[in-house]
Scaffold this motif. Structure first.
Motif, PDB file in Angstrom:
ATOM      1  N   SER B  52       0.492  -1.212   0.063  1.00 49.36           N
ATOM      2  CA  SER B  52       0.168   0.104   0.001  1.00 49.36           C
ATOM      3  C   SER B  52       0.774   1.265   0.107  1.00 49.36           C
ATOM      4  O   SER B  52       0.900   1.889  -0.972  1.00 49.36           O
ATOM      5  CB  SER B  52      -0.943   0.188   1.194  1.00 49.36           C
ATOM      6  N   CYS B  53       1.480   1.584   1.025  1.00 48.50           N
ATOM      7  CA  CYS B  53       2.019   3.100   1.201  1.00 48.50           C
ATOM      8  C   CYS B  53       3.512   2.974   0.606  1.00 48.50           C
ATOM      9  O   CYS B  53       3.905   4.122   0.202  1.00 48.50           O
ATOM     10  CB  CYS B  53       2.285   3.194   2.650  1.00 48.50           C
ATOM     11  N   CYS B  58       2.787   1.083   6.420  1.00 54.08           N
ATOM     12  CA  CYS B  58       1.630   0.434   6.625  1.00 54.08           C
ATOM     13  C   CYS B  58       1.687  -1.024   6.979  1.00 54.08           C
ATOM     14  O   CYS B  58       1.068  -1.813   7.567  1.00 54.08           O
ATOM     15  CB  CYS B  58       0.665   0.400   5.148  1.00 54.08           C
ATOM     16  N   SER B  60       2.049  -3.788   4.885  1.00 57.19           N
ATOM     17  CA  SER B  60       1.414  -4.634   4.271  1.00 57.19           C
ATOM     18  C   SER B  60       2.383  -5.369   3.188  1.00 57.19           C
ATOM     19  O   SER B  60       1.871  -6.347   2.727  1.00 57.19           O
ATOM     20  CB  SER B  60       0.277  -3.856   3.455  1.00 57.19           C
TER      21      SER B  60
END
Lengths: 118, 239
Positions: B52-53, B58, B60
């Protein structure tokens, strides 16, 4: 998860017995190093340790600590490393602990009696 | 750097999948996530992965890179692929959904089992709790509070692999922060939840979690704190 209280008590028993073992092993090794200076024979060992209530108590405690400590660890190893259930692992480890205790106390008592004790 | 290529083995498929080799151009300041993204965008659009980031916020994009669990976005290729080879697998100890994406359900369910949710004791009518940052309990809580739940420690921990009931370093670390939170009211239930073999006492203190944590937290120390607290509670008959 197994019963939290029983598991925590077993964990405590293993830690406390480990603390006892740490002292016992140091005393045992130091005594061995000192004793071997005078020649290591059966007669020397029996003469020094046999019939002595102090050594009987010390090694009795040593055996008890080992018989408590080892099976708890064996139980964990069996249940983590094999497909065995916790109950079966506990049973096998308990038998092993009993085996350790019987053999150990038999040896300790034997030396004590050879030295004229009991 | 120009013209150089990386040999990248990437896990494809589910739990019974296999490694597939890709050649990826080597670039300056390239991260492992850049490599994976290159494969998906230019070589194999069917590749599944999660991110994600892209900047380490994040958590993830955690995967196993050359045998170690890492955040791929914060791992420069230069740090892990001296010989120009990369092997990228899904995180260990979690079911593979597809390719590099794992099912995090167990991981987060265990946070819930460890009573990782804050249980407030005050209402919105009460004043703020005044807690000094130097309060010893607050310091213990603060030491573990920065966990973002990326699962790197969980994918590193051997005990999780051996004992599927084991709650894992992240959930236990979270529990420890709450045990030390003066505002929380679920202390007794939480201690019951994290005691026992599947909880803190299952930890072997191997410290793989400490070594792998991208936030440089020390879950082993948190778990040791839980061990002391649960043992004391057991001695007092409170467990």
């Amino acid at each position: 998860m197994s019963d939290a209280r029983a598991e925590t008590r077993l964990w405590l028993a293993q830690r406390i017995s480990a603390a006892v073992l740490a002292v016992c092993v140091v005393v045992h090794l130091a005594t061995m190093v000192a004793a071997v200076q005078g020649g290591l024979t059966t007669a020397e060992i029996v003469g020094r340790v046999g019939g002595n209530v102090g050594w009987l108590s010390f090694y009795g405690l040593f055996i008890l600590a080992a018989a408590v400590h080892a099976p708890i660890g064996i139980r964990s190893v069996l249940s983590e490393m094999t497909q065995m259930s916790k109950e079966r692992a506990g049973l096998l480890a308990g038998i092993f602990g009993l085996f350790l205790a019987v053999l150990g106390f038999r040896a300790v008592l034997g030396i004590y009696q050879l030295g004229g004790g009991g | 750097m120009s013209g150089a290529t990386l040999s990248v083995s990437v896990w494809r498929g589910g739990g019974d999948g296999r490694f597939v080799e890709y050649k990826v151009p080597r670039r300056e300041s390239q991260t492992v996530l850049d490599v994976i993204t290159h494969i998906q965008r230019h070589l194999d659009p069917g590749l599944s992965y999660r991110f994600s980031c892209r900047v380490g916020v994040c958590g993830s994009c955690a995967m196993t890179v050359n045998g170690k669990a890492r955040w791929t976005c914060r791992t420069h290729v230069s740090r892990v692929a001296d010989d120009g080879r990369l092997r990228v697998e899904p995180l260990r100890n979690l079911a593979v959904v597809k390719d590099l994406a794992v099912d995090m359900t167990d991981f987060f369910d265990k946070w819930a089992k460890a009573k990782g949710a804050f249980a407030p004791t005050a209402t919105r009518g009460d004043d703020f709790a005044a807690i000094s940052p130097n309060d010893p309990k607050r310091e213990q809580a603060s030491a573990g509070i920065e966990c973002i739940g990326c699962g790197v420690c969980y994918g590193t921990c051997d005990v999780v692999g051996w004992n599927p009931d084991y709650l894992g370093p992240a959930a236990l670390n979270r529990a420890w922060t709450l045990v030390n939170d003066a505002r929380d009211g679920a202390g007794a239930q939480r201690l019951k939840a994290v005691a026992g073999d599947g909880g803190c006492l299952g930890c072997h203190s191997q410290q793989g979690c400490v070594q792998s944590c991208p936030k440089h937290l020390n879950p082993t120390a948190s778990i040791a704190g839980l061990k002391r607290t649960t043992a004391l509670a057991a001695l007092k008959g409170e467990l």
